[in-house]
Design an enzyme around this catalytic site. Structure first.
Site: not given
Ligand code: AMP
Length: 217
Positions: A13, A88, A127, A160, A171
């Site tokens: 996404k 989320r 990745r 990462r 996750r």
């Molecule tokens: P992502 O890059 O979207 O996978 O986000 C990386 C990390 O940021 C996640 O595993 C969470 O720890 C935090 N995070 C990002 N967006 C949110 C959200 N909407 N609510 C809570 N934690 C978030």
């Protein structure tokens, strides 16, 4: 158009959000990117959220809602926005609806990117990201020409920390437990559309543009 992209980590996404935001000329708002930047700069917010991110846990709803209230109030969101990684949880989805009501706006469409768990493990486990220009590579599907060196700018590539195997599994669990219920929330409002996230990004973009067109007709 006000859009939400929904899908497990590794569903593609983020890649699609970048392509579509350029196509529609609306900001791509990724909470993950925003929080990673704060953590990198070691701001007060960054230091608070870093431990959650490193474990693959969600940052508490009140923190995210505060960050997003400020972001959505900015002038570049006037003509639309694309949310990637937010909301989320159900409290975040409710909080978002309230915020938008205050701004006399609402979400138009929610696109759910569907992928198998196998595909996610390959995409995230392989990745690699450029530390300088942010270009994306993948050990299995798009390897760099030289080991751990960016093809675009020649800088070092890195994994990462939350793409480590055990963190990916956490996750995915967090996604199933806390984010999946949002699908039903938007489905009941007639806003949810599903997209095959396993295709190449060009084909996904075409499919997404079709969905947006049929919504506008
Ligand atoms: P992502 O890059 O979207 O996978 O986000 C990386 C990390 O940021 C996640 O595993 C969470 O720890 C935090 N995070 C990002 N967006 C949110 C959200 N909407 N609510 C809570 N934690 C978030």
């Amino acid at each position: 158009m006000n859009l939400v992209f929904l899908g497990p980590p590794g569903s593609g996404k983020g890649t699609l959000a970048k392509l579509l935001s350029a196509e529609l000329n609306i900001p791509h708002i990724s909470t993950g990117d925003m929080l990673r930047e704060e953590a990198k700069l070691a701001t007060f917010l960054g230091m608070k959220v870093k431990p959650f991110m490193e474990k693959g846990e969600l940052v508490p709803d009140n923190i995210i809602l505060e960050v997003m209230k400020e972001r959505l109030g900015k002038s570049d969101c006037q003509k639309g926005f694309l949310l990637d990684g937010f909301p989320r949880t159900i409290p975040q989805a409710l909080g978002l609806d309230n915020m938008l009501k205050e701004l006399t706006k609402s979400i138009d469409l929610v696109l759910k990117f569907e992928v198998s768990e196998d595909c996610v493990l390959k995409r995230l486990g392989g990745r690699l990201i450029c530390s300088k220009c942010g270009a994306d590579f993948n050990l299995y599907t798009k390897p760099p020409q030289k080991d751990l060196i960016c093809d675009v700018c020649g800088s070092q590539l890195y994994q990462r920390p939350d793409d480590a195997q055990e963190v990916i599994l956490n996750r995915l669990k967090v996604y199933k437990d806390q984010t999946l219920p949002i699908e039903e929330y938007y489905n009941k409002q007639g806003k949810l559309r599903k997209v095959n996230g396993e295709l190449d990004s060009g084909s996904i973009l075409i499919n997404v543009l079709h969905i947006l067109q049929s919504k506008n007709q």
